[in-house]
Write a protein that holds these residues in place. Sequence first.
Motif, PDB file in Angstrom:
ATOM      1  N   UNK A 106      26.313   3.733  33.700  1.00 35.08           N
ATOM      2  CA  UNK A 106      27.247   3.923  32.586  1.00 35.08           C
ATOM      3  C   UNK A 106      26.804   3.129  31.355  1.00 35.08           C
ATOM      4  N   UNK A 107      26.301   1.920  31.566  1.00 35.97           N
ATOM      5  CA  UNK A 107      25.832   1.119  30.434  1.00 35.97           C
ATOM      6  C   UNK A 107      24.685   1.815  29.713  1.00 35.97           C
ATOM      7  N   UNK A 108      23.788   2.417  30.457  1.00 35.46           N
ATOM      8  CA  UNK A 108      22.692   3.164  29.850  1.00 35.46           C
ATOM      9  C   UNK A 108      23.212   4.336  29.028  1.00 35.46           C
ATOM     10  N   UNK A 109      24.221   5.034  29.556  1.00 36.13           N
ATOM     11  CA  UNK A 109      24.833   6.135  28.806  1.00 36.13           C
ATOM     12  C   UNK A 109      25.453   5.637  27.505  1.00 36.13           C
ATOM     13  N   UNK A 110      26.158   4.515  27.570  1.00 40.89           N
ATOM     14  CA  UNK A 110      26.815   3.987  26.373  1.00 40.89           C
ATOM     15  C   UNK A 110      25.789   3.565  25.322  1.00 40.89           C
ATOM     16  N   UNK A 111      24.686   3.007  25.762  1.00 42.25           N
ATOM     17  CA  UNK A 111      23.622   2.663  24.814  1.00 42.25           C
ATOM     18  C   UNK A 111      23.105   3.919  24.122  1.00 42.25           C
ATOM     19  N   UNK A 112      22.963   5.010  24.881  1.00 40.07           N
ATOM     20  CA  UNK A 112      22.519   6.273  24.288  1.00 40.07           C
ATOM     21  C   UNK A 112      23.540   6.803  23.292  1.00 40.07           C
ATOM     22  N   UNK A 113      24.840   6.629  23.587  1.00 44.58           N
ATOM     23  CA  UNK A 113      25.884   7.074  22.662  1.00 44.58           C
ATOM     24  C   UNK A 113      25.801   6.302  21.352  1.00 44.58           C
ATOM     25  N   UNK A 114      25.719   4.987  21.406  1.00 44.78           N
ATOM     26  CA  UNK A 114      25.633   4.198  20.181  1.00 44.78           C
ATOM     27  C   UNK A 114      24.393   4.563  19.378  1.00 44.78           C
ATOM     28  N   UNK A 115      23.287   4.744  20.047  1.00 46.75           N
ATOM     29  CA  UNK A 115      22.056   5.103  19.342  1.00 46.75           C
ATOM     30  C   UNK A 115      22.165   6.492  18.713  1.00 46.75           C
ATOM     31  N   UNK A 116      22.847   7.426  19.393  1.00 46.00           N
ATOM     32  CA  UNK A 116      23.020   8.775  18.842  1.00 46.00           C
ATOM     33  C   UNK A 116      23.850   8.752  17.566  1.00 46.00           C
ATOM     34  N   UNK A 117      24.780   7.819  17.473  1.00 47.35           N
ATOM     35  CA  UNK A 117      25.615   7.699  16.282  1.00 47.35           C
ATOM     36  C   UNK A 117      25.033   6.709  15.262  1.00 47.35           C
ATOM     37  N   UNK A 118      23.792   6.276  15.481  1.00 45.20           N
ATOM     38  CA  UNK A 118      23.131   5.335  14.575  1.00 45.20           C
ATOM     39  C   UNK A 118      23.937   4.053  14.378  1.00 45.20           C
ATOM     40  N   UNK A 119      24.591   3.602  15.442  1.00 47.45           N
ATOM     41  CA  UNK A 119      25.351   2.344  15.395  1.00 47.45           C
ATOM     42  C   UNK A 119      24.435   1.228  15.877  1.00 47.45           C
ATOM     43  N   UNK A 120      24.166   0.286  14.996  1.00 48.09           N
ATOM     44  CA  UNK A 120      23.264  -0.811  15.342  1.00 48.09           C
ATOM     45  C   UNK A 120      23.918  -1.792  16.296  1.00 48.09           C
ATOM     46  N   UNK A 121      25.204  -2.065  16.077  1.00 43.63           N
ATOM     47  CA  UNK A 121      25.937  -2.998  16.920  1.00 43.63           C
ATOM     48  C   UNK A 121      27.418  -2.762  16.716  1.00 43.63           C
ATOM     49  N   UNK A 172      26.907  -5.256  27.550  1.00 39.75           N
ATOM     50  CA  UNK A 172      26.604  -6.426  26.723  1.00 39.75           C
ATOM     51  C   UNK A 172      25.469  -7.255  27.300  1.00 39.75           C
ATOM     52  N   UNK A 173      25.344  -7.263  28.622  1.00 38.12           N
ATOM     53  CA  UNK A 173      24.270  -8.009  29.264  1.00 38.12           C
ATOM     54  C   UNK A 173      22.937  -7.292  29.122  1.00 38.12           C
ATOM     55  N   UNK A 174      22.936  -5.981  29.364  1.00 33.75           N
ATOM     56  CA  UNK A 174      21.682  -5.234  29.395  1.00 33.75           C
ATOM     57  C   UNK A 174      21.213  -4.790  28.016  1.00 33.75           C
ATOM     58  N   UNK A 175      22.129  -4.671  27.082  1.00 33.77           N
ATOM     59  CA  UNK A 175      21.782  -4.232  25.721  1.00 33.77           C
ATOM     60  C   UNK A 175      22.455  -5.170  24.723  1.00 33.77           C
ATOM     61  N   UNK A 176      22.078  -6.444  24.724  1.00 32.29           N
ATOM     62  CA  UNK A 176      22.809  -7.449  23.941  1.00 32.29           C
ATOM     63  C   UNK A 176      22.809  -7.186  22.436  1.00 32.29           C
ATOM     64  N   UNK A 177      21.789  -6.540  21.916  1.00 28.71           N
ATOM     65  CA  UNK A 177      21.749  -6.293  20.479  1.00 28.71           C
ATOM     66  C   UNK A 177      22.787  -5.264  20.042  1.00 28.71           C
ATOM     67  N   UNK A 178      23.306  -4.467  20.975  1.00 31.19           N
ATOM     68  CA  UNK A 178      24.261  -3.410  20.621  1.00 31.19           C
ATOM     69  C   UNK A 178      25.706  -3.891  20.606  1.00 31.19           C
ATOM     70  N   UNK A 179      25.975  -5.069  21.178  1.00 33.34           N
ATOM     71  CA  UNK A 179      27.358  -5.520  21.367  1.00 33.34           C
ATOM     72  C   UNK A 179      27.590  -6.809  20.596  1.00 33.34           C
ATOM     73  N   UNK A 180      28.612  -6.783  19.734  1.00 36.90           N
ATOM     74  CA  UNK A 180      28.939  -7.966  18.931  1.00 36.90           C
ATOM     75  C   UNK A 180      29.972  -8.843  19.615  1.00 36.90           C
ATOM     76  N   UNK A 181      30.935  -8.216  20.249  1.00 39.43           N
ATOM     77  CA  UNK A 181      31.935  -8.941  21.022  1.00 39.43           C
ATOM     78  C   UNK A 181      32.666  -7.953  21.917  1.00 39.43           C
ATOM     79  N   UNK A 182      33.433  -8.493  22.872  1.00 36.56           N
ATOM     80  CA  UNK A 182      34.105  -7.681  23.876  1.00 36.56           C
ATOM     81  C   UNK A 182      35.612  -7.909  23.835  1.00 36.56           C
ATOM     82  N   UNK A 183      36.365  -6.819  23.964  1.00 38.62           N
ATOM     83  CA  UNK A 183      37.795  -6.884  24.237  1.00 38.62           C
ATOM     84  C   UNK A 183      38.000  -6.197  25.580  1.00 38.62           C
ATOM     85  N   UNK A 184      38.303  -6.975  26.600  1.00 32.62           N
ATOM     86  CA  UNK A 184      38.427  -6.490  27.975  1.00 32.62           C
ATOM     87  C   UNK A 184      39.907  -6.352  28.304  1.00 32.62           C
ATOM     88  N   UNK A 185      40.327  -5.147  28.665  1.00 34.84           N
ATOM     89  CA  UNK A 185      41.741  -4.840  28.850  1.00 34.84           C
ATOM     90  C   UNK A 185      42.018  -4.646  30.336  1.00 34.84           C
TER      91      UNK A 185
END
Length: 310
Positions: free
Chosen positions: A84-99, A116-129
């Motif tokens: 799932x983390x790999x998929x989310x990284x692909x989603x952010x990259x598809x939308x040209x979101x740097x972080x 956030x662990x595997x793709x640290x450059x893509x995540x600025x902070x976390x809100x865990x619900x």
Amino acid sequence: MTEQNIHGYRVADVPVRGGSMRCGIWGPQDPAAPVVLAVHGVTASHKAWGLLAQALPEVRIIAPDLRGRGRSNTLPGPYGMASHASDLAAVLQAFDVETAVVAGHSMGAFVSVVLAHRYPSLVRSLVLIDGGLPLQVPAGLSDEEVIAAVLGPAAERLGSRYESREAYRSLWRQHPAFARNWNLLVEEYVDYDLTAGEGGLRPATCYAAMAEDTTDLNRGTALPEALGALAVPGLLLRAPRGLLDEPNGLYSPLHVRSWEDKLDWLTVQDVPEVNHYTILMDSPGAGVVAGAVAGALAAAGPVASGEAGQ
């Protein structure tokens, strides 16, 4: 990539391993707009995030249907937090979101931690619900016993068939978590959850995806590796009531406080008078979530990004 605009809400299909991942997007298409990646729970869909979008109209919220769920339910395994983390990284990259600030509910919080662990450059902070920390289950349970202990009727529902959308709505209206908390967002979420299947309408979540993901949360290595190595701040919002509105939530106060003491990056906040669902999908929980996300965006500062399909 295809995209449809519907009163400010639009959908996009992002190429990922094995096919396309459906994403719901709310908010402005301005590349300078703040971005939140919103990650839903184990049997949910992107429709769970509608109240957050209403509360933060100036924020672009990108919310995928995870592999095996919603309109991404035909995407093949393997599943698990790393997938799932790999998929989310692909989603952010598809939308040209740097972080982005990443918000995750229930299983989505676990996926967000691993992202956030595997793709640290893509995540600025976390809100865990109400998720993201190891589950409180007795040792020695089989995988099926863990599923029953953690999810209960939510897992059983996946194998049922329904003659009509109204029949499915009726089931959810009687759900203890929503019996006193029904709203238009929940109805839209429930309607979206149905798909055609042999013998009638069925919930869109693939049982195999749910089972593999729950097992991965309990016995996998991706989450424990991530928890001890994160370098981004994270806020955990805890619901005091559980999936069936029972008085014992998914996490006990002692459990989350012990993890807060262990992890330098983690802060815990209780959200009173909510259960595992209404913390995100009804008031006042959704307002607390929106405030936490707004605070995370403000602390992170502005970052420009693009919009897929432009």
